[in-house]
Design a protein around this motif. Structure first.
Motif, short mmCIF file in Angstrom:
data_model
loop_
_atom_site.label_atom_id
_atom_site.label_comp_id
_atom_site.label_asym_id
_atom_site.label_seq_id
_atom_site.Cartn_x
_atom_site.Cartn_y
_atom_site.Cartn_z
N ASN A 1 0.84 -1.20 0.00
CA ASN A 1 0.00 0.00 0.00
C ASN A 1 0.87 1.25 0.00
OD1 ASN A 1 -2.42 -1.45 0.19
ND2 ASN A 1 -2.25 -1.57 2.43
N PRO A 2 0.60 2.20 -0.91
CA PRO A 2 1.37 3.45 -0.89
C PRO A 2 0.97 4.31 0.31
CG PRO A 2 -0.29 3.53 -2.61
CD PRO A 2 -0.35 2.15 -2.03
N ILE A 3 1.98 4.89 0.96
CA ILE A 3 1.76 5.82 2.06
C ILE A 3 2.28 7.19 1.61
CG2 ILE A 3 2.33 6.40 4.45
CD1 ILE A 3 2.80 3.41 4.92
N VAL A 4 1.40 8.16 1.64
CA VAL A 4 1.73 9.51 1.18
C VAL A 4 1.93 10.40 2.39
CG1 VAL A 4 0.95 11.48 -0.17
CG2 VAL A 4 0.35 9.17 -0.90
N THR A 5 3.08 11.02 2.47
CA THR A 5 3.37 11.99 3.53
C THR A 5 3.53 13.37 2.90
OG1 THR A 5 4.52 10.30 4.83
CG2 THR A 5 4.94 12.62 5.39
N VAL A 6 2.81 14.34 3.44
CA VAL A 6 2.91 15.71 2.93
C VAL A 6 4.13 16.36 3.58
CG1 VAL A 6 1.77 17.92 2.66
CG2 VAL A 6 0.42 15.81 2.66
N GLY A 7 5.16 16.59 2.78
CA GLY A 7 6.38 17.21 3.27
C GLY A 7 6.25 18.71 3.39
N SER A 8 7.37 19.38 3.31
CA SER A 8 7.39 20.84 3.47
C SER A 8 6.71 21.51 2.29
CB SER A 8 8.84 21.32 3.57
OG SER A 8 9.47 20.78 4.72
N LEU A 9 5.83 22.44 2.60
CA LEU A 9 5.13 23.21 1.58
C LEU A 9 5.76 24.59 1.45
CD1 LEU A 9 1.43 22.35 2.55
CD2 LEU A 9 2.72 21.43 0.63
N PRO A 10 5.60 25.23 0.30
CA PRO A 10 6.07 26.60 0.16
C PRO A 10 5.44 27.48 1.23
CG PRO A 10 5.45 25.70 -1.97
CD PRO A 10 5.01 24.72 -0.94
N PRO A 11 6.09 28.58 1.60
CA PRO A 11 5.57 29.44 2.68
C PRO A 11 4.16 29.96 2.43
CG PRO A 11 7.83 30.03 2.12
CD PRO A 11 7.38 29.04 1.10
N ASP A 12 3.75 30.06 1.16
CA ASP A 12 2.43 30.62 0.86
C ASP A 12 1.35 29.56 0.81
OD1 ASP A 12 3.41 29.44 -1.39
OD2 ASP A 12 3.39 31.23 -2.65
N GLU A 13 1.66 28.31 1.20
CA GLU A 13 0.68 27.23 1.18
C GLU A 13 0.47 26.69 2.59
OE1 GLU A 13 -1.02 26.74 -1.30
OE2 GLU A 13 0.13 26.91 -3.16
N SER A 14 -0.79 26.57 3.01
CA SER A 14 -1.10 26.05 4.34
C SER A 14 -1.50 24.58 4.32
CB SER A 14 -2.23 26.87 4.97
OG SER A 14 -3.40 26.78 4.16
N GLY A 15 -1.81 24.06 3.14
CA GLY A 15 -2.22 22.68 2.99
C GLY A 15 -2.47 22.37 1.53
N ILE A 16 -2.85 21.13 1.25
CA ILE A 16 -3.10 20.73 -0.14
C ILE A 16 -4.40 19.96 -0.24
CG2 ILE A 16 -0.65 20.60 -0.77
CD1 ILE A 16 -1.00 17.49 -0.55
N THR A 17 -4.98 19.98 -1.44
CA THR A 17 -6.05 19.06 -1.79
C THR A 17 -5.43 17.94 -2.61
OG1 THR A 17 -7.74 20.79 -1.81
CG2 THR A 17 -8.22 18.77 -3.02
N LEU A 18 -5.55 16.73 -2.15
CA LEU A 18 -4.94 15.58 -2.81
C LEU A 18 -6.03 14.76 -3.50
CD1 LEU A 18 -2.34 13.84 -3.24
CD2 LEU A 18 -3.10 12.50 -1.27
N ARG A 19 -5.87 14.54 -4.80
CA ARG A 19 -6.79 13.70 -5.55
C ARG A 19 -6.04 12.49 -6.09
NH1 ARG A 19 -8.64 18.90 -7.38
NH2 ARG A 19 -10.75 19.33 -6.66
N GLU B 1 0.32 20.24 6.08
CA GLU B 1 1.74 19.87 6.04
C GLU B 1 2.02 18.87 7.16
OE1 GLU B 1 4.88 22.93 5.22
OE2 GLU B 1 5.45 22.44 7.28
N GLY B 2 2.78 17.81 6.82
CA GLY B 2 3.13 16.80 7.80
C GLY B 2 2.16 15.65 7.90
N ALA B 3 1.00 15.74 7.25
CA ALA B 3 0.00 14.68 7.34
C ALA B 3 0.48 13.41 6.63
CB ALA B 3 -1.32 15.14 6.72
N GLN B 4 0.01 12.27 7.11
CA GLN B 4 0.37 10.98 6.50
C GLN B 4 -0.92 10.23 6.18
OE1 GLN B 4 2.37 7.42 8.59
NE2 GLN B 4 4.08 8.52 7.64
N LEU B 5 -0.95 9.67 4.97
CA LEU B 5 -2.17 8.99 4.49
C LEU B 5 -1.78 7.68 3.84
CD1 LEU B 5 -5.26 9.12 3.77
CD2 LEU B 5 -4.54 10.16 1.61
N GLU B 6 -2.39 6.57 4.31
CA GLU B 6 -2.17 5.27 3.69
C GLU B 6 -3.33 4.97 2.74
OE1 GLU B 6 -1.47 0.53 4.77
OE2 GLU B 6 -1.51 2.06 6.36
#
Length: 532
Positions: A466-484, A500-505
């Motif tokens: 199973n792929p595990i996705v970890t959200v690493g460091s984002l640019p200073p102007d980004e507070s989070g991401i929408t992942l599709r 930032e920093g979230a982990q999703l399996e």
């Protein structure tokens, strides 16, 4: 309504019908000869809008833009040749002869280099009619039954941003526009003009309805029933196809119509006509010709691309028969060839496939072409199948994108559409670059959102396949991401909002390859993952 036509382009004065037994010949000239026009006075053979566009994009007006000298056409007429079509770009004239008697004299003219025999049109009377289906009401939208086919590309969001085609002109090259001047769902002031390259006058009362259906996917603006993809654009209706027969000279009519569209300075050309097989199989095209430069119609389209035209064509409906491939001129590099998908986002069985003979990606993109919402000549809803309808859906949205991004050339607009399509990282011969997202293309092209290929924030690891996705460091102007998470066919399988920093399996995926799209407020990233 009949607007003034540019004098240099009225080439069809002797085009008065003719016998079905006439023989057609394409004459190739040695040179342009002594022109009646001058490159110093381009306004005599190009509209001010066309001249301005050439200047804007730095595309020279050269000898290929000069019309064929009238004296040459007169000599051909005097020798018995009825002028069918003329191409200034390819330096040809297509003529009809009652018999072969005048051919020897025509061949001896000093400006005739060679000729191609194109046969004789045979009126078969057959018209291929798509099978009809009921449109599924899948979208609750002010776009009515057209809601799904525009939402598929986020075109509704592009409209909401203020881009509905206003100020854009679209040329529609097709086979007939039955009642298009009087359709109760069409705004007559949106039809800028029309021209028939086969008959002396456009027949809106007895003509074919194919072009009307094509037009409806873009032009209709009735919130009680249907809104098209470019409801505020203006349209030129250009007829180049005789729907009662299929013969090679129709490619010549098409080339003349394309040159006419160029002379008008249109922003987008769309055509749901394509050629592979003819009523006389002697003239059929072959697969090795599918290289973007061999077929006459493809040569004309390629020249149009060089002139800066943004051309959208249908991939053709040969995917389910022995030809299978896209039609000509869909093989040309630099134009948008559009295939068809179903409401399940799968390739429609009839949609022509690639690649080209020289192994380029075709089709470019896909849109809804199965049970597509169209309007019939009486103003009623009529679902239809065919890449004939997926192409204008894309053409209308492309015009809206040009309105939004007037600083981009035709090639830059097409590249932007490719980059914001679902299979951009993994194009294939069935869906090309996939299903385009026009709102994402707008955001990227206007620098609202910038694609990033460096410092992707997604870090991948695996646990029991199973792929595990970890959200690493984002640019200073980004507070989070929408992942599709997308399938390779472009279907959204899951969506998450992650800081930032979230982990999703991702443990619900079947084995295979998928695409991840991460979008922040100002940036976007795309990469592949695998379920092992």
């Amino acid at each position: 309504m009949r607007l003034r036509l540019y004098t240099a382009l009225i080439l069809l004065a002797s085009l008065l019908g003719g016998s079905a037994q006439e023989l057609h010949y394409r004459l190739w000239f040695t040179d342009k000869g002594q022109s009646d026009y001058s490159l110093d006075r381009p306004d005599e053979f190009l509209s001010p809008r066309a001249v301005a566009q050439r200047e804007k994009w730095g595309i020279a007006i050269d000898s290929t833009d000069l019309p064929i000298p009238a004296t040459r056409l007169q000599q051909l007429s005097q020798l018995g040749g009825r002028i069918l079509a003329v191409s200034k770009w390819l330096n040809t004239a297509t003529v009809a002869l009652a018999d072969t008697t005048p051919l020897r004299a025509i061949e001896r003219l000093p400006f005739v280099a060679r000729y191609d025999f194109l046969g004789s049109p045979v009126q078969t009377g057959h018209i291929v009619r798509p099978r009809q289906k009921q449109i599924e009401d899948t979208v609750n939208s002010p776009y009515g039954d057209a809601g799904w086919q525009i939402a598929l590309h986020n075109g509704d969001k592009l409209h909401q941003a203020g881009f509905t085609g206003e100020g854009m002109t679209i040329a529609v090259i097709d086979g007939g526009f039955l009642n298009a001047d009087n359709n109760p769902r069409f705004a007559p002031d949106r039809i800028a003009g029309y021209h028939d390259f086969i008959d002396e006058e456009m027949d809106f009362r007895n003509g074919n309805s194919h072009g009307s259906a094509v037009l409806s996917t873009m032009l209709t603006n009735d919130s009680s029933l249907f809104i098209g993809t470019a409801p505020q654009a203006s349209y030129w209706l250009l007829r180049s196809e005789n729907t009662a027969a299929e013969y090679p000279a129709e490619e010549d009519y098409w080339a003349t119509a394309l040159e006419y569209a160029d002379s008008l300075g249109v922003d987008v050309v769309t055509s749901s006509l394509g050629y592979t097989r003819f009523d006389n199989s002697r003239f059929d095209h072959s697969w090795p010709e599918l290289d973007g430069r061999t077929a006459y119609i493809s040569q004309a389209a390629a020249r149009g691309v060089q002139k800066g035209l943004l051309i959208v064509v249908s991939a053709g409906n040969e995917g389910g028969n022995d030809w299978q491939k896209i039609n000509f001129p869909g093989d040309v590099d630099g134009l948008l060839t559009v295939g068809a998908v179903t409401t399940e986002r799968a390739r429609a069985y009839f949609s022509g496939v690639g690649p080209t003979a020289d192994n380029r990606v075709k089709p470019d993109v896909v849109a809804l072409g199965a049970a597509t919402a169209t309007i019939d000549p009486e103003g009623n809803l009529l679902p239809k199948d065919g890449t004939s309808f997926s192409a204008p859906i894309i053409a209308g949205l492309t015009a809206c994108l040009r309105q939004a991004l007037p600083h981009l050339s035709a090639r830059e607009i097409i590249a932007l559409i490719h980059q914001n399509s679902t299979r951009y990282l993994d194009p294939d011969s069935l869906l090309g670059y996939g299903i385009p997202d026009f709102y994402a293309a707008y955001r990227q092209g206007s620098d609202i959102e910038t694609p990033r290929t460096d410092n992707a924030p997604l870090q991948l690891s695996y646990r029991e396949g199973n792929p595990i996705v970890t959200v690493g460091s984002l640019p200073p102007d980004e507070s989070g991401i929408t992942l599709r998470v997308y399938s390779l066919e472009g279907t959204v399988l899951a969506q998450y909002r992650l800081p930032e920093g979230a982990q999703l399996e991702l443990n619900d995926l079947n084995k295979g390859t998928y695409l991840l799209s991460a979008r922040g407020r100002l940036h976007c990233w795309t990469q592949k993952i695998q379920r092992l």
